[in-house]
Design an enzyme around this catalytic site. Structure first.
Site, PDB file in Angstrom:
ATOM      1  N   CYS A  50     -27.909 -11.892  11.467  1.00  0.00           N
ATOM      2  CA  CYS A  50     -28.752 -12.081  12.648  1.00  0.00           C
ATOM      3  C   CYS A  50     -30.101 -12.628  12.190  1.00  0.00           C
ATOM      4  O   CYS A  50     -30.716 -12.066  11.276  1.00  0.00           O
ATOM      5  CB  CYS A  50     -28.927 -10.754  13.383  1.00  0.00           C
ATOM      6  SG  CYS A  50     -30.123 -10.841  14.739  1.00  0.00           S
ATOM      7  N   ASP A  57     -23.490 -10.052  11.174  1.00  0.00           N
ATOM      8  CA  ASP A  57     -22.710 -10.373  12.366  1.00  0.00           C
ATOM      9  C   ASP A  57     -21.319 -10.765  11.893  1.00  0.00           C
ATOM     10  O   ASP A  57     -21.160 -11.378  10.832  1.00  0.00           O
ATOM     11  CB  ASP A  57     -23.331 -11.544  13.135  1.00  0.00           C
ATOM     12  CG  ASP A  57     -24.591 -11.156  13.879  1.00  0.00           C
ATOM     13  OD1 ASP A  57     -24.637 -10.027  14.410  1.00  0.00           O
ATOM     14  OD2 ASP A  57     -25.513 -11.977  13.950  1.00  0.00           O
ATOM     15  N   VAL A  72      -9.352 -31.467   5.052  1.00  0.00           N
ATOM     16  CA  VAL A  72     -10.301 -30.669   4.290  1.00  0.00           C
ATOM     17  C   VAL A  72      -9.516 -29.794   3.316  1.00  0.00           C
ATOM     18  O   VAL A  72      -8.468 -29.228   3.660  1.00  0.00           O
ATOM     19  CB  VAL A  72     -11.222 -29.822   5.204  1.00  0.00           C
ATOM     20  CG1 VAL A  72     -10.454 -28.768   5.978  1.00  0.00           C
ATOM     21  CG2 VAL A  72     -12.353 -29.186   4.404  1.00  0.00           C
ATOM     22  N   GLU A  73      -9.981 -29.723   2.089  1.00  0.00           N
ATOM     23  CA  GLU A  73      -9.337 -28.897   1.073  1.00  0.00           C
ATOM     24  C   GLU A  73      -9.716 -27.444   1.357  1.00  0.00           C
ATOM     25  O   GLU A  73     -10.885 -27.121   1.542  1.00  0.00           O
ATOM     26  CB  GLU A  73      -9.781 -29.357  -0.314  1.00  0.00           C
ATOM     27  CG  GLU A  73      -8.999 -28.756  -1.459  1.00  0.00           C
ATOM     28  CD  GLU A  73      -9.452 -27.370  -1.797  1.00  0.00           C
ATOM     29  OE1 GLU A  73      -8.584 -26.470  -1.871  1.00  0.00           O
ATOM     30  OE2 GLU A  73     -10.666 -27.162  -1.965  1.00  0.00           O
ATOM     31  N   SER A  74      -8.729 -26.554   1.417  1.00  0.00           N
ATOM     32  CA  SER A  74      -8.942 -25.193   1.925  1.00  0.00           C
ATOM     33  C   SER A  74      -9.873 -24.342   1.067  1.00  0.00           C
ATOM     34  O   SER A  74     -10.623 -23.525   1.602  1.00  0.00           O
ATOM     35  CB  SER A  74      -7.607 -24.479   2.121  1.00  0.00           C
ATOM     36  OG  SER A  74      -6.914 -24.373   0.901  1.00  0.00           O
ATOM     37  N   HIS A  91     -25.199 -17.027  16.708  1.00  0.00           N
ATOM     38  CA  HIS A  91     -23.768 -17.317  16.782  1.00  0.00           C
ATOM     39  C   HIS A  91     -23.510 -18.770  17.164  1.00  0.00           C
ATOM     40  O   HIS A  91     -22.624 -19.422  16.611  1.00  0.00           O
ATOM     41  CB  HIS A  91     -23.083 -16.425  17.822  1.00  0.00           C
ATOM     42  CG  HIS A  91     -23.232 -14.956  17.584  1.00  0.00           C
ATOM     43  ND1 HIS A  91     -23.464 -14.390  16.349  1.00  0.00           N
ATOM     44  CD2 HIS A  91     -23.173 -13.922  18.450  1.00  0.00           C
ATOM     45  CE1 HIS A  91     -23.526 -13.082  16.457  1.00  0.00           C
ATOM     46  NE2 HIS A  91     -23.358 -12.765  17.730  1.00  0.00           N
ATOM     47  N   GLU A  92     -24.250 -19.252  18.138  1.00  0.00           N
ATOM     48  CA  GLU A  92     -24.068 -20.619  18.628  1.00  0.00           C
ATOM     49  C   GLU A  92     -24.324 -21.633  17.523  1.00  0.00           C
ATOM     50  O   GLU A  92     -23.576 -22.609  17.362  1.00  0.00           O
ATOM     51  CB  GLU A  92     -25.003 -20.876  19.815  1.00  0.00           C
ATOM     52  CG  GLU A  92     -24.729 -20.019  21.033  1.00  0.00           C
ATOM     53  CD  GLU A  92     -25.374 -18.628  21.011  1.00  0.00           C
ATOM     54  OE1 GLU A  92     -25.302 -17.943  22.050  1.00  0.00           O
ATOM     55  OE2 GLU A  92     -25.944 -18.210  19.975  1.00  0.00           O
TER      56      GLU A  92
END
Length: 152
Positions: A50, A57, A72-74, A91-92
């Site tokens: 936060c 969070d 994308v390589e994991s 969060h946004e």
């Protein structure tokens, strides 16, 4: 095989990046370029901080994308997502920022992200972003994350 990509992190020791900006996402050629399909990554234990209280969070992230020339390589994605553990943001900002960075760098045909955040101040916050309308004919399964019910 000379056509095998050489990922930067896979099979290598790699420290967790200190910040999302310091994290390097790695992309490899799409082995099924020209085929319309969906890739899903689920990160059910995503964490950030936060920006006001510094408290952790927690979220369940679901990233869906239709690849174009690259995927994308994991392991690099795992390190990128892990770099948020000490990152303070709302969060946004986390959810949309992850989606936009993947879309801007990888340039998939389409991408969406769902951030299903556990309650902060008693209120669960879900954040969704997508790059635009999905391509016609792309199968889009439900993201499979139930709404927060607490003890109800």
């Amino acid at each position: 095989m000379t056509d095998t990509p050489n990922p930067k992190f896979l099979g290598q020791n790699a420290a967790l990046p200190q910040t999302p900006d310091a994290a390097e996402l790695d992309y490899v050629p799409n082995p099924r370029a020209g085929t319309l399909y969906l890739v899903r990554f689920a990160a059910p234990e995503f964490t950030s901080l936060c920006p006001v209280t510094g408290q952790p969070d927690f979220a369940h992230l679901v990233i869906d994308y239709a690849p174009d020339a690259t995927i994308v390589e994991s392991k690099s994605l795992k390190l990128f997502l892990g770099s948020f553990r000490n990152h303070a943001a709302f969060h946004e900002d986390c959810t949309v920022g992850i989606g936009q960075r993947l879309f801007d760098e990888m340039k998939p045909k389409w991408l969406r992200i769902g951030g299903y955040w556990y309650p902060r101040g008693g209120i669960p916050i879900d954040v969704f972003w997508q790059s635009g309308a999905p391509p016609e004919g792309l199968w889009l399964p439900d993201q499979g994350v139930a709404p927060y019910r607490g003890r109800g």
